[in-house]
Enzyme design. Structure first.
Site, PDB file in Angstrom:
ATOM      1  CD  GLN A  97       5.068   0.517  -6.403  1.00  0.00           C
ATOM      2  OE1 GLN A  97       4.445   0.078  -7.364  1.00  0.00           O
ATOM      3  NE2 GLN A  97       4.638   0.329  -5.157  1.00  0.00           N
ATOM      4  NE  ARG A 135      -4.876   2.896  -2.522  1.00  0.00           N
ATOM      5  CZ  ARG A 135      -4.850   4.135  -2.949  1.00  0.00           C
ATOM      6  NH1 ARG A 135      -4.940   4.408  -4.229  1.00  0.00           N
ATOM      7  NH2 ARG A 135      -4.757   5.131  -2.102  1.00  0.00           N
ATOM      8  CB  CYS A 136      -3.399  -4.942  -0.747  1.00  0.00           C
ATOM      9  SG  CYS A 136      -2.933  -6.230  -1.909  1.00  0.00           S
ATOM     10  CD  GLU A 148      -0.717  -1.018   0.511  1.00  0.00           C
ATOM     11  OE1 GLU A 148      -0.602  -1.757   1.499  1.00  0.00           O
ATOM     12  OE2 GLU A 148       0.150  -0.898  -0.362  1.00  0.00           O
TER      13      GLU A 148
END
Lengths: 800, 173, 287
Positions: A236, A383-384, A756
């Site tokens: 990522q 996912r945050c 998110e």
């Protein structure tokens, strides 16, 4: 023609901000032509597998690789001893610790990397891996962070023996990593002493895993003659990987090319640098052939980066009306055997200090202790943004607990404590400046949409009926996220500020290519960045190619995680587009023989003010940029922007969930989930909705089933998709979505990031609903995941 | 290592021969030997469905099928869906209804949906959810996948279809 | 996740299968749908030297009515059961259970004979077979024998099948009018084994239960035939009290193993809950 109709037509052609533009990524994916790491094949490529420790804690007495090396088709078997001369047997982590690339004399978690077998193909590699003989002396393991801090606890990291100071200050025990505090402790303690009401709640946010459908992997190819290293990798943050690889290998970054091709989901799992990546690079350098390493699903679930594992104690001080006076939080954070958290360097608990939430809380203090255990490393933001899910969970749970204590409705207590619209920008007691928010209308819109009053009436009726087989629970969250890391004054990774970048080149025919330092893992950047450029520069989105993920072509960027692509790179895209537009204005002025200030920009052209018949389209201007520019101007139409954001962005939302719990079995049905999100300016409503559906589904999975538990011996349980809960289409609830728009005042286009929020906001909402189902029986909290077993146990404890 | 054998089957309409060990899994033959990289590997324990291919009229997880079992078989993978540059209705539908994000599950998802629609041309939402439950998606939450399959079903029945995400829904001139 | 090497055989007739089993003995494993065996082999928990694939053996396929029984070839897949009009009409319970097994793709491959022969207490057919009073046809070099479902399961992965023997067919009596049946399964998600499940078949005449059979999945080393629970129903109306009493008696025979699905207490309680659920559903299905 009607001006509106004409404008509508031009807007439609432009496909700019606000359009539900269909995705430009899709044609390759729907035809099986995606290009993921494991799809890439190079001539002479070898395949590698990792030999891993069956024990959570053991000394390695010896490793015998001779049988494996002798197996036909095997090219190399690497161990720590082979990496030592290259000083690559250990590597730095993003959190200032070190991690063994291959076990150096001992293992400290189950499935730790011990040897790396390189062979002709994956069949031979699997056969040979079985032939590596490792003699272990098993040691007692500790998997509980509280037990790890007992005086006689096993020493998890002998390499740190005698080191009383770590990357984040003093260590108070051989398994202690750091203590991090923020806020005014004395003022907060005084507020508690003086308070009319206080509440306290312990809660565990279990160890979970992002589990993208594609596991991690890499393909390294070293060209010994040119001295070039190319690595295709599931990352990522490809530029960060390049810097890390440069630091580790002493190869200059100019000779390293990191390519993140298509990525099959990341969700935080693909931020870190993992031993398998490093080994594939070393093996390629040593063997002079391309080496591919792809982890299995179980390896993914049990070695590459868990999330959460936070043991939190929250306390609120308030008056009798429920107005909060102070928040106090103590956290014991289980970081596993190596501190490999992905956090900005200065913040070992990430942005946990967003934990005062959407509420006007005058005093707060937070203390976080990081602890080593015999569990796999990680601590990624699933996912945050960094530790934001934990923080939001804490405050949303605590305000429910306070409401219950005071017998105030959960919606009402939130209304009494919201930061008011006119208070923005709002400085929190923990030092963050919330740029914008408008919480009350969002909550009220949700309450009205679901007819909250009727739901409460139905619940009261059901509670009064002893024969009702189900318990009805209503959950509410009104969360504020912090995303878009971040301002370089507070955020860096390995010393590099967390800016992001965009480069745009407009070609003579008026089409353009844009390159970014981010990398999509499904978010649709190729589609949405082009929409920003279209609106800002007047070049139709269909004429814009967007490229990311190749460090040899893209400008340096910090990558895609923590919802930073839109807030940071999206801003760079807008600003680079504006630079293009301003140069185009000058060229247009030159062509039209007027002053630049006499022109106005109108969607896709510059018009002379007062004489709209005189105009130049962006297409005409682009052509002129290569043959007819004003005196003294450079030819070409290009721009680069490196954007260091002045602040984070603060998306928010109001969610409501209704559950029906079977008293006798613990089975839970999510009857309704209504999610209202405010992500500021909406770039592509279709993609936003998709991101919200996905985030809610991942939140549902975490709340209702995901967990990676350990037994006392340190065996990780549930590391396959039989046990680890990934909901199918059958289990997944139906989602209802809604929105309000409160643009970010400091972002060039007012956007805040969205992917998110639904994960961060939904998990405490499920908890709120589950606890609410039992609230009339005195329950203030019980821990996730709410699988039927755990829910039944809770029901039993209440005598149901 | 056991002796290799030649296995012959029809792959996306083309006669194909491969030489494999008996233990070779179909997903590896397709991906490593036949350049069919649409079907992916997501779990290897037959849970995720990313490796789904259509084999003699049934949807199978090709990570749990031996290539030697495919002698004489007819096989369809995502690579065989578009014909003469024209997308299959399912492919169009997944784009129009935003039924994919990272794209990793998509080939298996579409291949599975194809067989479902062969067996049931007008499935309800509940039937779609039940008969698609062998394919995991981590990105979409399935809601738009369900819509995509309904879109494709309607199109395959000859009905007119439109995306539920109009381009200009939130734009006013 | 790569199996060890083996030799592959794909016989086309039953005698060949028997001969190969005789030739390779312990070294050989039969391959039906492969969704239990191949994962074990990929994990290298199993490593047979010879794999005998049954997919081409015609004698093992097909569904037909013979007299008062339904005869089902052992290689009939779960989806073939679900899609079969004959099964839906004669033995709806078999459709109901098949729909709760694994997921669509696995059901295209997984076979009823494989599910039964594996002897895994987590598999769903064994309890249903007991509840339906099925008989299994086992064939070996010495001939054919019939074994009742209630006599077939000896322990975890241990069945009446002897070395060299193959299950070829499942024979199930078609229930008379007045029968209701159901399979209630509690699972964590699609594709999971049962935390606990119950198969029940009841006959009701004039509102009174005249016969009942109950069996349980995954709460013991084998599927459990709950005779006391079933007997307690006979001779009275199947009302709430009777249902709760039967569930209690079924719970009394459970001896589950704790795992991530739950501890002994939970699984036992859930077996009771599933008996209750299945009974209520079966009663509503009586026709």
């Amino acid at each position: 023609m009607d001006q509106n109709v004409e404008n509508h037509g031009r807007l439609e052609k432009l496909e700019g901000i606000g359009c539900s533009r269909k995705r430009r990524e899709d044609p390759r994916f729907i035809q099986g032509k995606g290009n993921y790491v494991d799809d890439i094949k190079l001539p002479g490529m070898l395949f590698a597998v990792m030999v891993r420790s069956p024990y959570a804690h053991a000394k390695i007495k010896s490793i015998d690789t001779s049988k494996a090396k002798a197996y036909p088709g095997v090219h190399a078997v690497l161990t720590a001893d082979d990496l030592k001369p290259l000083k690559l047997h250990w590597m730095p982590t993003l959190a200032g610790d070190v991690q063994a690339v291959l076990a150096d004399g001992y293992v400290s978690f189950q499935n730790q990397e011990v040897a790396f077998v390189v062979a002709d193909d994956r069949y031979v590699a699997a056969d040979a891996a079985e032939l590596v003989e490792v003699d272990y002396e098993e040691l007692p393991a500790v998997v509980d962070p509280f037990k790890a801090l007992l005086p006689d606890a096993p020493v998890i990291r002998p390499d740190l023996d005698g080191k009383s100071v770590g990357a984040h200050g003093a260590r108070k025990h051989h398994n202690h990593i750091f203590n991090w505090q923020i806020g005014d402790k004395d003022k907060t303690d005084r507020a508690f002493t003086d308070a009319e009401v206080t509440v306290k709640q312990d809660m565990h946010y279990p160890r979970v895993h992002p589990c993208p459908l594609e596991t991690c992997g890499s393909l390294a190819s070293y060209d010994a003659i040119r001295g070039d290293l190319t690595v295709w990798i599931t990352s990522q943050a490809p530029h960060v990987v390049r810097t890390v690889v440069g630091l580790l290998s002493s190869i200059p970054e100019s000779k390293i090319r990191i390519i993140s091709p298509d990525i099959g989901g990341g969700f935080g799992n693909k931020v870190g640098v993992y031993p398998g990546y490093v080994c594939s690079i070393v093996a390629s350098i040593v063997l002079g052939r391309p080496v591919k390493w792809i982890e299995s699903r179980s390896e993914n679930l049990t070695t590459t980066a868990f999330a959460r594992d936070y043991w939190m104690t929250g306390e609120l001080a308030a008056d009798r009306n429920g107005k909060i006076k102070a928040l106090r939080v103590n956290v014991t954070a289980d970081h596993g055997a190596f501190d490999a958290c992905a956090d900005p360097t200065k913040w070992p608990a990430g942005m946990f200090h967003v934990c005062t939430g959407s509420y006007d809380i005058p005093n707060a203090h937070v203390s976080v202790d990081g602890v080593y255990t015999n569990k796999f490393p990680g601590g990624v933001a699933y996912r945050c943004s960094f530790r934001v899910t934990e923080a939001v969970y804490l405050v949303e749970r605590m305000i429910d607990v306070l409401a219950q204590k005071l017998n105030i409705d959960k919606a009402e207590i939130r209304k009494r404590n919201f930061i008011k619209y006119e208070q923005f920008p709002y400085l929190t007691p923990l030092g963050l400046e919330f740029d914008s928010g408008n919480y009350l209308p969002a909550l009220e819109k949700v309450l009205e949409a679901v007819d909250y009053t009727a739901l409460r009436a139905e619940q009261a009726q059901k509670r009064a009926d002893p024969n009702c087989p189900t318990l009805m629970g209503i959950g509410i969250t009104t969360f504020t996220e912090i995303v878009g890391a971040g301002p370089s004054k507070s955020c860096d990774i390995l010393g590099i500020g967390m800016f992001d970048s965009c480069e745009i080149r407009v070609h003579p025919d008026g089409s353009a290519i844009a390159r970014m330092g981010t990398i999509s893992q499904g978010q649709g950047h190729q589609t949405t960045y082009a929409q920003i450029i279209a609106s800002e520069s007047g070049i139709a989105a269909s004429q814009i190619a967007v490229e990311e993920g190749d460090t040899s072509t893209a400008p340096y960027g910090l990558g895609t995680y923590g919802s930073r692509s839109t807030p940071v790179a999206g801003a760079a895209v807008a600003r680079a587009s504006r630079k293009i537009r301003e140069k185009a204005r000058k060229i247009a002025a030159h062509l039209l023989e007027v002053a630049p200030d006499d022109l106005e920009f109108d969607l896709d052209q510059f018009k002379v003010k007062g004489d709209p018949s005189k105009a130049k389209t962006m297409k005409e201007i682009a052509w002129a940029a290569y043959n007819n520019v004003p005196e003294g101007m450079e030819m070409g139409l290009e721009a680069v922007d490196y954007y260091d954001p002045p602040n984070f962005t603060f998306p928010f939302g109001a969610y409501l969930c209704v559950v029906d719990v079977n008293k006798k079995t613990g089975e839970t049905k999510v009857r309704r989930f209504y999610a209202l999100d405010d992500c500021g300016t909406r770039i592509n409503p279709m993609i936003i909705e998709g991101q919200i559906h996905g985030g809610l589904t991942e939140g549902f999975a975490v709340a209702m089933g995901q967990e990676l538990p350990y037994d006392e011996q340190g065996n990780v349980l549930g590391g396959t998709l039989m046990d680890y809960f990934l909901p199918t289409s059958v289990e997944t609830p139906h989602w209802e979505t809604d929105f309000t728009v409160t643009p970010s005042p400091h972002h060039p286009i007012g956007a805040k990031g969205v992917a998110e929020s639904p994960h961060v906001g939904s998990i405490p909402c499920f908890s709120s609903a589950m606890v609410d189902a039992f609230a009339h029986l005195g329950t203030t909290h019980f821990n996730m995941p709410y699988n039927s077993y755990r829910v039944w146990q809770h029901a039993q404890s209440l005598g149901l | 290592m056991s002796k290799k054998t030649i296995v012959s089957f029809k792959l996306n309409g083309t006669a194909t021969d491969v030489m494999v060990e008996p233990r070779e899994l179909l997903i590896h033959t397709l991906r490593e030997k036949l350049s069919i990289t649409g079907p992916h590997i997501g779990c290897e324990t037959s849970h995720c469905g990313t490796c789904t291919v259509d084999l003699d009229g049934i949807s199978v997880k090709s990570c749990t099928v031996l290539t030697v079992q495919c002698e004489g078989a007819e096989m369809l993978t995502i690579e065989g869906f578009a014909k003469g540059g024209v997308l299959h209705p399912l492919q169009e539908a997944f784009t129009q209804e935003h039924g994919l994000q990272c794209g990793y599950c998509t080939p298996g998802m579409i291949t599975r949906a194809y067989r479902l629609l062969q067996e049931n041309p007008s499935p309800t939402e509940e039937e779609i959810r039940f008969w698609m439950a062998g394919n995991l998606c981590r990105c979409t939450g399935y809601q738009n996948i369900v819509k995509a399959i309904q879109y494709a079903a309607a199109k395959m029945r000859g009905e007119s279809v439109t995306s539920s995400h109009p381009l200009m829904a939130e734009i006013s001139a | 996740m790569i199996p060890r090497s083996f030799e592959y055989h794909a016989p086309t007739a039953l005698p060949e299968v028997i001969a190969l089993l005789g030739q390779y003995g312990d070294e050989a494993k039969l391959l039906a749908g492969g969704h239990s065996l191949l994962p074990m082999m990929k994990l290298r928990f199993a490593g047979p030297g010879h794999l005998i694939d049954l997919r081409k053996v015609a004698e093992l396929k097909g569904i037909s009515v013979v007299g008062s029984e339904l005869h089902i070839g052992a290689m009939t897949t779960e989806n073939e059961l679900i899609f079969s009009k004959l099964v839906a009409e004669k033995l709806p319970l078999l459709v109901e259970v098949a729909r709760q097994i694994a997921d669509p793709q696995v059901r295209y491959k997984g076979t009823i004979g494989g599910d039964i022969s594996h002897g895994d207490p987590g598999n769903d057919h064994p309890a249903v077979m007991m509840a339906m009073d099925a008989t299994f046809v086992l064939v070996s070099a010495t001939g054919e024998r019939l074994v009742k479902a209630t006599e077939f399961f000896h322990g975890m992965y241990d069945t009446a099948l002897t070395p060299g023997e193959v299950m070829t067919q499942i024979r199930i009596p078609v229930p008379p009018a007045g029968t209701g049946s159901s399979y209630a399964k509690l699972k964590r998600k699609t594709g999971d084994y049962a935390t606990a499940a119950a198969a029940v078949v009841v006959q009701v005449q004039n509102g009174v239960c005249s016969a009942a059979r109950i069996a349980l999945t995954n709460v013991g080393p084998t599927a459990l035939f709950a005779t006391d629970a079933a007997a307690s129903l006979v001779g009275k109306p199947i009302d709430d009290a009777a249902i709760v009493q039967a569930a209690k008696l079924a719970m009394a025979i459970c001896e589950p193993v704790a795992d991530l699905r739950g501890d002994e207490a939970y699984k036992t309680a859930m077996a009771g809950q599933m008996v209750e659920r299945a009974l209520r559903s079966a009663v509503s299905h009586v026709k």
